[in-house]
Write a protein that holds these residues in place. Structure first.
Motif, PDB file in Angstrom:
ATOM      1  N   TYR A  47       0.828  -1.202   0.000  1.00  0.00           N
ATOM      2  CA  TYR A  47       0.000   0.000   0.000  1.00  0.00           C
ATOM      3  C   TYR A  47       0.866   1.258   0.000  1.00  0.00           C
ATOM      4  N   THR A  51       0.727   3.630  -3.165  1.00  0.00           N
ATOM      5  CA  THR A  51       0.103   4.929  -2.897  1.00  0.00           C
ATOM      6  C   THR A  51       0.988   6.062  -3.367  1.00  0.00           C
ATOM      7  N   THR A  63      -6.591   4.640  -1.217  1.00  0.00           N
ATOM      8  CA  THR A  63      -6.324   4.308   0.186  1.00  0.00           C
ATOM      9  C   THR A  63      -6.933   5.336   1.137  1.00  0.00           C
ATOM     10  N   LEU A  66     -10.298   4.040   1.875  1.00  0.00           N
ATOM     11  CA  LEU A  66     -10.195   2.885   2.780  1.00  0.00           C
ATOM     12  C   LEU A  66      -9.944   3.347   4.217  1.00  0.00           C
ATOM     13  N   VAL A 134      -1.477   5.564   5.152  1.00  0.00           N
ATOM     14  CA  VAL A 134      -1.264   4.121   5.274  1.00  0.00           C
ATOM     15  C   VAL A 134      -0.972   3.700   6.715  1.00  0.00           C
ATOM     16  N   LEU A 137      -3.751   2.676   9.188  1.00  0.00           N
ATOM     17  CA  LEU A 137      -4.471   1.437   8.895  1.00  0.00           C
ATOM     18  C   LEU A 137      -4.058   0.324   9.858  1.00  0.00           C
ATOM     19  N   GLY A 172      -6.433  -4.426  -2.113  1.00  0.00           N
ATOM     20  CA  GLY A 172      -5.329  -3.875  -2.889  1.00  0.00           C
ATOM     21  C   GLY A 172      -5.559  -4.032  -4.381  1.00  0.00           C
ATOM     22  N   MET A 175      -8.203  -1.446  -5.386  1.00  0.00           N
ATOM     23  CA  MET A 175      -7.760  -0.051  -5.332  1.00  0.00           C
ATOM     24  C   MET A 175      -6.692   0.279  -6.364  1.00  0.00           C
ATOM     25  N   TYR A 276       0.124  -5.344  -6.475  1.00  0.00           N
ATOM     26  CA  TYR A 276      -0.741  -5.321  -5.300  1.00  0.00           C
ATOM     27  C   TYR A 276      -0.448  -6.481  -4.355  1.00  0.00           C
TER      28      TYR A 276
END
Length: 351
Positions: A47, A51, A63, A66, A134, A137, A172, A175, A276
Motif C-alpha cells: 500500500y 500509494t 487508500t 479505505l 497508510v 491502517l 489492494g 484499489m 498489489y
C-alpha cells in the motif's frame, strides 16, 4: 563470480536486507506486545509503495477512502460500546478522542488527497501524505480484527491474521489494479568507490533504515510509551496490574508497525517493480528474519533479515530460479536448532 561481482551483490543484498530488517523489527514488536503474527504488514508495504507511486503519476489513491471507511467502522464500535455499556467501557473523553483519530483525521487526509496537486507537492510531501494515509491502517486493523480476540490463543490470532491478509490483498487489487508500478527514486546520484558504483537511492535506503532503527531504540529506552510497550511485551498481566493499558499498548505497537510497513514500501518502491500482491513475499522475508531472532530479539531479527537480503542477492546470481526456495529454506535449520535449544512452551494465557 569474481570479487567485483561479489561486492555488487553484497551491496544489493544489504540494501534490500535493510528493508527486511525494519519489517522484522516490526513483526517482533507486534508479536511481543500482542501475540499476533502480523502477516498483513506485507500489504501495508505494498500500500505504501503503490500509494506514493499513484501520487507521482497524477492519480488520487483510493487508500484515503479505505482509511475513512475503517475509521468510521472503528468509531461505530466505540459509539456502540458507549451506548450499550453506558460509558463503562468508553468514556465521553475517549469517545471524543476516537472521533478525532477515526473520523476527523481520515477526513482531513482524504481531503488532502482529493484537493492537493499531488505531483507538485514534492517528494517530502508525498512521503508525508503516504505515511498519513497508510500508517493509521495498522491500529485500525488491530481494533477491528484483533482487539476483540485479544485473549484468544496464538493459533486463533494467526488464523485471523491470515484472513486479514486475504481481505487486504483483495482490497489492494480493487484499489490499485493488477499492473505493476515503480515509484521515483529519491536520488539519481552515483559514486564510484573502487569496483563499486554506489547509488544515491541505495544509500538513502540504508541511511533511512538506520535512522528508523535508532529512533526506535531511543523511543523504547527513553520514553514512557516505549517503556510501557517493553513492559507489556515482557508480561501483559503484570503490565496491566501496574496500571499500563494493555489495549493501548497493542494499538501503539500496530501504529509503529504501520509506520514501518508504509515507510518500507516507500523505500523499496524505487528499487523494484511492485504489484498489489508483492507485499506478501517481502513481508515473509522479514518474517524469516524475525524467526531467526526467535520473535523476541530485535538485534538478532535485524541481523537475520540482513542475512536474508544477502542470501537472496547471491542466490539471484547463482540460481535465480531457486532464489525464493533458498531464502525460505533458511528457516528450516533455524527452527530445528531452536527446537533443541528452547525448553519453554508458548503459553496462550497472559501469565
Amino acid at each position: 563470480m569474481d570479487f567485483s561481482i561479489a561486492l555488487i551483490l553484497a551491496q544489493d543484498g544489504i540494501t534490500t536486507g535493510a528493508v527486511y530488517a525494519m519489517l522484522a523489527v516490526g513483526l517482533v514488536l507486534v508479536f511481543a506486545v500482542t501475540r499476533v503474527i502480523f502477516i498483513p504488514q506485507g500489504e501495508l508495504v505494498a500500500y505504501g509503495a503503490l500509494t506514493i507511486a499513484a501520487m507521482q503519476s497524477g492519480q488520487r489513491p483510493a487508500t484515503g477512502w479505505l482509511l475513512l471507511a475503517m475509521g468510521v467502522a472503528v468509531f461505530t464500535i466505540d459509539v456502540w460500546q458507549f451506548v450499550a455499556r453506558r460509558g463503562d467501557a468508553v468514556s465521553p473523553k475517549v469517545l471524543a478522542q476516537s472521533a478525532l483519530t477515526n473520523l476527523i483525521w481520515p477526513a482531513v487526509v482524504l481531503a488532502a488527497i482529493q484537493l492537493l496537486p499531488l505531483q507538485q507537492i514534492g517528494l517530502a510531501g508525498q512521503i508525508a501524505l503516504t505515511l498519513a494515509v497508510v500508517a493509521p491502517l495498522g491500529p485500525m486493523l488491530y481494533r477491528l480484527a484483533f482487539e476483540p480476540l485479544a485473549h484468544a490463543s496464538v493459533l486463533v490470532l494467526l488464523i485471523v491474521s491470515v484472513a486479514a491478509h486475504f481481505v487486504m490483498l483483495g482490497l489492494g487489487l480493487v484499489m490499485f489494479g493488477a499492473e505493476g508500478v515503480r515509484s521515483a527514486a529519491f536520488s539519481e546520484a552515483r559514486f564510484a568507490v573502487g569496483p563499486l558504483t554506489l547509488t544515491g537511492q541505495g544509500l538513502s535506503v540504508i541511511a533511512a533504515s538506520i535512522v528508523i532503527m535508532a529512533a526506535l531504540s531511543v523511543f523504547f529506552g527513553n520514553t514512557v510509551a516505549g517503556k510501557a510497550l517493553r513492559a507489556t511485551a515482557v508480561n501483559r498481566l503484570g503490565a496491566s496490574l501496574v496500571g499500563i493499558e494493555v489495549a493501548r499498548s497493542g494499538r501503539l505497537a500496530f501504529l509503529l508497525a504501520g509506520v514501518i510497513g508504509a515507510f518500507s514500501g516507500i523505500l523499496i518502491g524505487p528499487i523494484t517493480t511492485l504489484y498489489y500482491d508483492s507485499g506478501f513475499l517481502i513481508g515473509l522475508k522479514g518474517f524469516v528474519g524475525a524467526i531467526i531472532g526467535g520473535l523476541a530479539s530485535y538485534p538478532v531479527a535485524a541481523g537475520g533479515a540482513l542475512l536474508v537480503g544477502l542470501l537472496e542477492a547471491y542466490a539471484s546470481f547463482e540460481a535465480s530460479a531457486y532464489k525464493e526456495v533458498l531464502v525460505f529454506t533458511l528457516i528450516v535449520p533455524v527452527l530445528v536448532w531452536r527446537s533443541f535449544t528452547s525448553h519453554t512452551l508458548l503459553e496462550d494465557d497472559e501469565s
